[in-house]
Write a protein that holds these residues in place. Structure first.
Motif, short mmCIF file in Angstrom:
data_model
loop_
_atom_site.label_atom_id
_atom_site.label_comp_id
_atom_site.label_asym_id
_atom_site.label_seq_id
_atom_site.Cartn_x
_atom_site.Cartn_y
_atom_site.Cartn_z
N LEU A 54 0.83 -1.21 0.00
CA LEU A 54 0.00 0.00 0.00
C LEU A 54 0.86 1.25 0.00
CD1 LEU A 54 -2.88 1.27 0.45
CD2 LEU A 54 -2.34 1.25 2.88
N SER A 55 1.89 1.28 0.87
CA SER A 55 2.67 2.51 1.00
C SER A 55 3.47 2.78 -0.27
CB SER A 55 3.57 2.44 2.23
OG SER A 55 4.52 1.44 2.07
N LEU A 56 4.02 1.73 -0.89
CA LEU A 56 4.77 1.96 -2.13
C LEU A 56 3.86 2.43 -3.24
CD1 LEU A 56 7.27 -0.99 -1.96
CD2 LEU A 56 7.87 1.41 -2.24
N LEU A 57 2.67 1.84 -3.31
CA LEU A 57 1.73 2.27 -4.36
C LEU A 57 1.40 3.74 -4.19
CD1 LEU A 57 -0.26 1.88 -6.63
CD2 LEU A 57 -1.93 1.13 -4.98
N LEU A 58 1.13 4.17 -2.94
CA LEU A 58 0.78 5.57 -2.72
C LEU A 58 1.95 6.47 -3.08
CD1 LEU A 58 -1.31 5.27 0.56
CD2 LEU A 58 -2.11 5.47 -1.78
N LEU A 59 3.18 6.00 -2.83
CA LEU A 59 4.36 6.78 -3.22
C LEU A 59 4.41 6.92 -4.74
CD1 LEU A 59 7.30 7.96 -2.49
CD2 LEU A 59 8.09 5.75 -3.28
N VAL A 64 9.65 7.40 3.40
CA VAL A 64 8.74 8.41 2.83
C VAL A 64 7.34 7.82 2.56
CG1 VAL A 64 8.35 9.90 0.84
CG2 VAL A 64 10.59 9.84 1.92
N PRO A 65 7.26 6.58 1.98
CA PRO A 65 5.92 6.03 1.76
C PRO A 65 5.07 5.96 3.03
CG PRO A 65 7.52 4.76 0.56
CD PRO A 65 8.30 5.75 1.37
N PHE A 66 5.70 5.70 4.20
CA PHE A 66 4.91 5.67 5.42
C PHE A 66 4.35 7.04 5.75
CE2 PHE A 66 7.17 1.72 6.39
CZ PHE A 66 6.04 0.95 6.44
N GLY A 67 5.19 8.07 5.50
CA GLY A 67 4.71 9.43 5.68
C GLY A 67 3.48 9.68 4.82
N ILE A 68 3.55 9.19 3.58
CA ILE A 68 2.42 9.40 2.66
C ILE A 68 1.18 8.65 3.16
CG2 ILE A 68 1.61 9.04 0.30
CD1 ILE A 68 4.49 9.38 -0.60
N VAL A 69 1.39 7.40 3.63
CA VAL A 69 0.25 6.62 4.15
C VAL A 69 -0.39 7.38 5.32
CG1 VAL A 69 -0.41 4.53 5.40
CG2 VAL A 69 1.10 4.37 3.44
N PHE A 70 0.45 7.90 6.21
CA PHE A 70 -0.07 8.60 7.37
C PHE A 70 -0.85 9.84 6.94
CE2 PHE A 70 0.44 11.52 11.04
CZ PHE A 70 -0.34 10.79 11.92
N LYS A 71 -0.28 10.60 5.98
CA LYS A 71 -0.94 11.81 5.50
C LYS A 71 -2.30 11.47 4.91
CE LYS A 71 -1.64 13.94 1.88
NZ LYS A 71 -1.56 14.11 0.44
N ILE A 72 -2.33 10.41 4.06
CA ILE A 72 -3.60 10.08 3.40
C ILE A 72 -4.62 9.57 4.41
CG2 ILE A 72 -4.66 8.51 1.71
CD1 ILE A 72 -2.23 8.95 -0.02
N SER A 73 -4.12 8.94 5.50
CA SER A 73 -5.06 8.45 6.51
C SER A 73 -5.78 9.61 7.20
CB SER A 73 -4.34 7.58 7.54
OG SER A 73 -3.62 8.39 8.44
N LEU A 74 -5.20 10.82 7.09
CA LEU A 74 -5.84 12.00 7.71
C LEU A 74 -6.74 12.74 6.71
CD1 LEU A 74 -2.78 13.42 9.67
CD2 LEU A 74 -4.55 11.88 10.50
N SER A 75 -6.73 12.26 5.46
CA SER A 75 -7.52 12.94 4.43
C SER A 75 -8.94 12.39 4.39
CB SER A 75 -6.88 12.74 3.05
OG SER A 75 -5.50 12.97 3.10
N ASP A 76 -9.73 12.94 3.48
CA ASP A 76 -11.11 12.47 3.32
C ASP A 76 -11.26 11.79 1.97
OD1 ASP A 76 -12.02 13.43 5.73
OD2 ASP A 76 -12.22 15.46 4.89
N TYR A 77 -12.19 10.83 1.93
CA TYR A 77 -12.50 10.14 0.68
C TYR A 77 -13.16 11.12 -0.29
CZ TYR A 77 -14.71 6.83 -2.51
OH TYR A 77 -15.12 6.16 -3.62
N VAL A 103 -6.34 2.03 8.47
CA VAL A 103 -6.26 0.63 8.91
C VAL A 103 -4.79 0.20 8.97
CG1 VAL A 103 -6.76 -1.76 8.22
CG2 VAL A 103 -8.53 -0.03 8.01
N ALA A 104 -4.01 0.60 7.97
CA ALA A 104 -2.59 0.23 7.94
C ALA A 104 -1.83 0.86 9.10
CB ALA A 104 -1.98 0.66 6.61
N VAL A 105 -2.09 2.12 9.39
CA VAL A 105 -1.37 2.80 10.48
C VAL A 105 -1.66 2.12 11.81
CG1 VAL A 105 -1.16 4.94 11.78
CG2 VAL A 105 -1.24 5.02 9.30
N VAL A 106 -2.95 1.79 12.06
CA VAL A 106 -3.29 1.13 13.32
C VAL A 106 -2.64 -0.25 13.42
CG1 VAL A 106 -5.18 0.24 14.73
CG2 VAL A 106 -5.42 2.44 13.58
#
Lengths: 270, 298
Positions: A115-120, B22-35, B271-274
């Motif tokens: 998931l994280s790589l795809l989002l990157l 960096v991808p984790f940063g992106i995952v975290f940022k998107i987890s705070l966004s809205d659909y 879900v991924a962050v938790v």
């Protein structure tokens, strides 16, 4: 008291039966005449023939192989560098972060890595395809390579390198002429491990693959979701045999190398 | 610092930084966004053309709404709990299956051991997907196991195993038991047999010498093996989706479906962050255990 009691023998027999019977059954049923995979209707190799006719599987196999060779080669170079930095690099800024980034991917659930790589890739606008799979696979396999290589680097005598440096080698020459030949077996097994991981990966690839870059595991997964099929049994048999032959011959080669070295050491001692 | 050393360090460092951290940063940022129904399917997106004001607007649009949603919707916390339950139970079962094998290996004659080791490692090199798939044909209603059990007359009606949690347990035990066998074998192999002999000489029965001597000394290996099974089992996706049923709830599968079927990226990211936060505890415990083992060896 090391001895095989009846309990040990039984647990070994049952244990290895549990490990190997499912694969043996799979192999036997790949030669089943009937499309109904659970009913034995006589010996036949027709599913192997059908498999070779199936262009989609062949294409996927080719993509998988290309991705595997490319990603494992990148992973080996990066992983060996990382191992060298970790073991011989001394102190540098952010060393803890670096070793954390080496070990974390080993235990990361694949769904999260994928998931994280795809989002990157999406956020930097890189189109999904073979390149994104290679990048993803190289990233997680380099960590495995660096663990394998660093365990070899830790165990060998650092003074060999120092001697080469004292005798006028540059640091790079010392690495190429002394260190690399000594750690070569670990580098090779790291490469093989990276290749296996890449050929095997389903979850990360299905996140980062594009529609034109279906790998073999993705193809297998989408067809076994519908149930057991004799073509997949045939394909699995081929893959199991490749791995078995590869692993057994690799272990025979290392065994012979160890024996030869012991012989040489003995003769040198006499 | 010379240039060569700098580049040797910075190449793998930057690679991991960009492709792992960096991808984790992106995952975290998107987890705070809205659909949102757009491409990409979330809002806000960072618009740097408006400078500082744009950045502030972007920040203020982020919130923890998705995390609140995770606690409110039954599906998610049930999925976390059920993954934890399945992972704990499967780890215990894997230990029960693996310990006798490792124990048998450690007691086997010296010349057998390399072969036995290879036999344990060999399945690990074989495709994970294929090893899980092999069980689909065995556990189904007309499958090999039911045919066999009905053939020898133990049962008269086929057992329903495939697409239940039992099939998931069997799949986890089967695919992860090498990870349990190897560390346990490594500790048992180093165990000095004279310790057991001493215990027996001092009046222990063989059984009590196993419980009082062998087992405590094998503990680090057992702990390492348990973590090596538990951690990946918790986020498992392939096993529940091939062997489990529609009622098998595991968080890896929920995440996958949230992303691909519902296309709700912000919720999938939350879900991924938790899941990651839950996993930090066993990962840290595992590393502590490894460190203790290393120190004990030195």
């Amino acid at each position: 008291m090391r001895r095989l009691t009846w309990f040990n023998t039984t647990s070994l027999t049952l244990g290895f039966a549990f490990l190997y019977l499912p694969m043996v059954i799979l192999i036997i049923y790949s030669f089943n005449e009937s499309r109904l995979v659970t009913v034995w209707a006589g010996f036949s190799t027709k599913w192997y023939g059908e498999l070779l006719q199936n262009q989609a599987f062949l294409d996927a196999a080719l993509v998988t192989l290309k991705v595997g060779v490319a990603s494992s080669t990148i992973a080996t170079v990066l992983g060996t560098m990382a191992a060298y930095v970790l073991v011989r690099g001394g102190r540098f800024f952010g060393r803890t972060l670096f070793s954390g980034m080496i070990y974390a991917p080993l235990v990361m659930p694949e769904v999260i890595t994928g998931l994280s790589l795809l989002l990157l890739f999406i956020s930097i606008g890189l189109d999904r395809g073979m390149i994104t799979i290679v990048l993803a696979h190289a990233t997680f396999s380099m960590c495995y390579v660096s663990v394998v290589v660093s365990s070899r680097l830790v165990s060998f005598d650092k003074s060999l390198e120092e001697a080469a440096l004292d005798l006028g080698c540059s640091a790079f020459e010392a690495f190429r002429l002394v260190t690399l030949p000594i750690i070569a077996p670990a580098v090779i097994s790291g490469w093989l491990l990276a290749l296996t991981l890449s050929l095997d990966d389903l979850v990360i690839a299905s996140f980062v693959a594009g529609p034109s870059s279906t790998t073999l595991p993705i193809k297998i997964f989408s067809s076994v979701r519908l149930g057991v099929s004799p073509e997949i049994n045939a394909l699995s048999t081929i893959l199991i045999l490749i791995v078995a032959v590869g692993t057994i011959s690799a272990s025979l080669v290392t065994k012979r190398a160890v024996k030869r070295r012991q012989m040489e050491e003995k003769m040198a001692g006499d | 610092m010379n240039f060569r050393r700098f580049s040797l360090i910075s190449v793998p460092y930057l690679w991991l930084f960009i492709l792992f951290l960096v991808p984790f940063g992106i995952v975290f940022k998107i987890s705070l966004s809205d659909y949102a129904i757009s491409i990409p399917p979330y809002t806000p997106t960072l618009d740097l053309t408006e400078g500082w004001a744009g950045f502030k607007a972007f920040l203020s649009a982020l919130d923890f709404e998705n995390y609140v949603f995770l606690t409110e919707d039954d599906l998610y916390w049930k999925a976390y709990l059920s993954s934890l339950k399945i992972a704990v139970f499967a780890t215990a079962l894997t230990l029960l299956v693996s310990f006798p094998i490792a124990y048998g290996m450690a007691n086997a004659p010296d010349e057998w051991r390399p072969t036995l080791m290879m036999l344990v490692i060999l399945p690990f090199w074989t495709s994970f997907l294929i090893r899980v798939y092999a069980w689909m044909g065995i556990l189904s209603q007309e499958g090999f196991l039911n045919q066999f059990l009905m053939g020898i007359g133990i049962i008269s009606d086929p057992l329903i195993i495939l697409n239940t949690n039992w099939a998931v347990y069997i799949g986890i035990i089967y695919t992860y038991c090498p990870f349990m066998i190897l560390p346990i074998y490594a500790t048992l192999e180093k165990l000095d047999p004279s310790l057991n002999e001493a215990a027996v000489d001092l009046g222990c029965s063989r059984t009590s010498s196993f419980w009082l001597v062998t087992l405590p000394l094998a503990k680090p290996g057992v702990i390492a093996g348990c973590f090596l099974v538990f951690i990946p089992a918790l986020g498992e996706f392939v096993i529940p989706s091939l062997l489990g049923g529609s009622r098998t709830l595991m968080i890896g599968k929920v995440l996958y479906e949230e992303f691909f079927a519902n296309r709700d990226w912000p919720v999938a990211s939350a879900v991924a962050v938790v899941l990651l936060l839950i996993l930090i505890i066993p990962i840290v415990m595992y590393q502590r255990n490894q460190q203790k083992m290393m120190e004990a060896e030195q």
